[in-house]
Design a protein around this motif. Structure first.
Motif, PDB file in Angstrom:
ATOM      1  N   ALA A 288       0.837  -1.194   0.000  1.00 28.20           N
ATOM      2  CA  ALA A 288       0.000   0.000   0.000  1.00 28.20           C
ATOM      3  C   ALA A 288       0.873   1.245   0.000  1.00 28.20           C
ATOM      4  O   ALA A 288       1.666   1.454   0.914  1.00 28.20           O
ATOM      5  CB  ALA A 288      -0.924   0.000   1.218  1.00 28.20           C
ATOM      6  N   GLY A 289       0.721   2.051  -1.031  1.00 27.18           N
ATOM      7  CA  GLY A 289       1.460   3.297  -1.131  1.00 27.18           C
ATOM      8  C   GLY A 289       0.562   4.465  -0.812  1.00 27.18           C
ATOM      9  O   GLY A 289      -0.602   4.492  -1.213  1.00 27.18           O
ATOM     10  N   ALA A 290       1.107   5.422  -0.074  1.00 24.61           N
ATOM     11  CA  ALA A 290       0.315   6.588   0.286  1.00 24.61           C
ATOM     12  C   ALA A 290       1.225   7.763   0.604  1.00 24.61           C
ATOM     13  O   ALA A 290       2.313   7.593   1.140  1.00 24.61           O
ATOM     14  CB  ALA A 290      -0.567   6.272   1.498  1.00 24.61           C
ATOM     15  N   GLY A 291       0.734   8.946   0.275  1.00 31.02           N
ATOM     16  CA  GLY A 291       1.460  10.168   0.573  1.00 31.02           C
ATOM     17  C   GLY A 291       0.722  10.987   1.611  1.00 31.02           C
ATOM     18  O   GLY A 291      -0.381  10.630   2.037  1.00 31.02           O
ATOM     19  N   GLY A 292       1.331  12.068   2.027  1.00 36.98           N
ATOM     20  CA  GLY A 292       0.702  12.947   3.016  1.00 36.98           C
ATOM     21  C   GLY A 292       0.484  12.231   4.329  1.00 36.98           C
ATOM     22  O   GLY A 292       1.395  11.623   4.891  1.00 36.98           O
ATOM     23  N   ALA A 293      -0.740  12.246   4.825  1.00 36.98           N
ATOM     24  CA  ALA A 293      -1.071  11.611   6.100  1.00 36.98           C
ATOM     25  C   ALA A 293      -0.897  10.095   6.054  1.00 36.98           C
ATOM     26  O   ALA A 293      -0.685   9.469   7.080  1.00 36.98           O
ATOM     27  CB  ALA A 293      -2.499  11.957   6.504  1.00 36.98           C
ATOM     28  N   ALA A 294      -0.993   9.498   4.886  1.00 38.11           N
ATOM     29  CA  ALA A 294      -0.630   8.101   4.630  1.00 38.11           C
ATOM     30  C   ALA A 294      -1.296   7.094   5.558  1.00 38.11           C
ATOM     31  O   ALA A 294      -0.649   6.254   6.153  1.00 38.11           O
ATOM     32  CB  ALA A 294       0.891   7.946   4.648  1.00 38.11           C
ATOM     33  N   HIS A 295      -2.606   7.154   5.664  1.00 31.95           N
ATOM     34  CA  HIS A 295      -3.326   6.227   6.530  1.00 31.95           C
ATOM     35  C   HIS A 295      -3.612   4.874   5.886  1.00 31.95           C
ATOM     36  O   HIS A 295      -3.899   3.907   6.598  1.00 31.95           O
ATOM     37  CB  HIS A 295      -4.649   6.847   6.987  1.00 31.95           C
ATOM     38  CG  HIS A 295      -4.460   7.969   7.944  1.00 31.95           C
ATOM     39  ND1 HIS A 295      -4.534   9.285   7.565  1.00 31.95           N
ATOM     40  CD2 HIS A 295      -4.161   7.959   9.260  1.00 31.95           C
ATOM     41  CE1 HIS A 295      -4.309  10.048   8.611  1.00 31.95           C
ATOM     42  NE2 HIS A 295      -4.075   9.278   9.649  1.00 31.95           N
ATOM     43  N   LEU A 296      -3.537   4.768   4.576  1.00 29.22           N
ATOM     44  CA  LEU A 296      -3.951   3.544   3.881  1.00 29.22           C
ATOM     45  C   LEU A 296      -3.245   2.283   4.371  1.00 29.22           C
ATOM     46  O   LEU A 296      -3.911   1.299   4.702  1.00 29.22           O
ATOM     47  CB  LEU A 296      -3.794   3.714   2.363  1.00 29.22           C
ATOM     48  CG  LEU A 296      -4.233   2.525   1.508  1.00 29.22           C
ATOM     49  CD1 LEU A 296      -5.718   2.217   1.709  1.00 29.22           C
ATOM     50  CD2 LEU A 296      -3.942   2.816   0.041  1.00 29.22           C
ATOM     51  N   PRO A 297      -1.911   2.243   4.444  1.00 27.67           N
ATOM     52  CA  PRO A 297      -1.274   0.997   4.884  1.00 27.67           C
ATOM     53  C   PRO A 297      -1.709   0.555   6.280  1.00 27.67           C
ATOM     54  O   PRO A 297      -2.035  -0.621   6.496  1.00 27.67           O
ATOM     55  CB  PRO A 297       0.225   1.323   4.847  1.00 27.67           C
ATOM     56  CG  PRO A 297       0.340   2.442   3.868  1.00 27.67           C
ATOM     57  CD  PRO A 297      -0.908   3.249   4.043  1.00 27.67           C
ATOM     58  N   GLY A 298      -1.743   1.461   7.220  1.00 27.62           N
ATOM     59  CA  GLY A 298      -2.122   1.116   8.583  1.00 27.62           C
ATOM     60  C   GLY A 298      -3.573   0.699   8.711  1.00 27.62           C
ATOM     61  O   GLY A 298      -3.895  -0.249   9.438  1.00 27.62           O
ATOM     62  N   MET A 299      -4.445   1.386   8.017  1.00 31.57           N
ATOM     63  CA  MET A 299      -5.859   1.011   8.064  1.00 31.57           C
ATOM     64  C   MET A 299      -6.068  -0.372   7.458  1.00 31.57           C
ATOM     65  O   MET A 299      -6.821  -1.180   8.012  1.00 31.57           O
ATOM     66  CB  MET A 299      -6.711   2.059   7.347  1.00 31.57           C
ATOM     67  CG  MET A 299      -6.810   3.373   8.090  1.00 31.57           C
ATOM     68  SD  MET A 299      -7.516   3.212   9.760  1.00 31.57           S
ATOM     69  CE  MET A 299      -9.152   2.610   9.377  1.00 31.57           C
ATOM     70  N   LEU A 300      -5.392  -0.653   6.348  1.00 32.63           N
ATOM     71  CA  LEU A 300      -5.516  -1.998   5.766  1.00 32.63           C
ATOM     72  C   LEU A 300      -4.964  -3.053   6.717  1.00 32.63           C
ATOM     73  O   LEU A 300      -5.549  -4.130   6.877  1.00 32.63           O
ATOM     74  CB  LEU A 300      -4.822  -2.066   4.408  1.00 32.63           C
ATOM     75  CG  LEU A 300      -5.536  -1.332   3.278  1.00 32.63           C
ATOM     76  CD1 LEU A 300      -4.684  -1.339   2.015  1.00 32.63           C
ATOM     77  CD2 LEU A 300      -6.905  -1.942   3.006  1.00 32.63           C
ATOM     78  N   ALA A 301      -3.840  -2.749   7.362  1.00 28.12           N
ATOM     79  CA  ALA A 301      -3.253  -3.700   8.315  1.00 28.12           C
ATOM     80  C   ALA A 301      -4.211  -3.989   9.465  1.00 28.12           C
ATOM     81  O   ALA A 301      -4.211  -5.092  10.017  1.00 28.12           O
ATOM     82  CB  ALA A 301      -1.921  -3.176   8.836  1.00 28.12           C
TER      83      ALA A 301
END
Length: 164
Positions: A64-77
């Motif tokens: 999961a790649g994300a910029g800025g606040a970058a919540h995507l990887p953690g939320m998916l986890a």
């Protein structure tokens, strides 16, 4: 030969130039790649559905790649039993990428996200391949060959410097 499937997701198509490196290296190793835009902030329902069903859809790893606040990887986890590899992306609204790095890196205990360097999607693809190879001898051999190629490139660089 076993087939492996890895999801490469990102918050926006603006992340694709970085995430393409993960896609390319996974394909190099013969791993099936499914690519999608799944925004934690703009499409939370899609993110929840994807995260909760990823293991049922035969994925082995999520990148999961994300910029800025970058919540995507953690939320998916938080939603999946699968390993998640986070790629911090230096985006247009980023603080030199540090916000993305720290958002992905500083996960609370119990919700791990493997984190690679800023814009290092290629490393995420290699790590996902290594995870898939943990029980696949053929994929392990491909990884060993890849590492030998890297060593040969360094050896050639060293030789070219000595010959100048």
């Amino acid at each position: 030969m076993k087939t492996h499937k890895v999801a490469v997701v990102m918050g926006s198509t603006s992340d694709l130039p970085v995430m393409q490196d993960a896609i390319d290296i996974l394909k190099h190793f013969g791993i099936e790649v499914v690519v999608d835009v799944v925004s934690a902030h703009r499409t939370p329902e899609k993110m929840f559905d994807f995260g909760k069903s990823a293991h049922q859809n035969d994925f082995k790893v999520i990148i999961a790649g994300a910029g800025g606040a970058a919540h995507l990887p953690g939320m998916l986890a938080s939603l999946t039993p699968l390993p998640v590899i986070g790629v911090p992306v230096k985006s247009s609204n980023s603080i030199d990428g540090w916000d993305s790095v720290l958002s992905i890196l500083q996960m609370p205990n119990g919700v791990p996200v493997a984190t690679v360097a800023l814009n290092a999607a290629k490393n995420a693809g290699i790590l996902a391949t290594q995870i898939a190879a943990s029980n696949d001898k053929v994929l392990q051999e491909k990884l060993n060959a890849y590492k030998l190629e890297l060593a040969e490139k360094v050896s050639k660089m060293s030789s070219s410097l000595k010959n100048n």
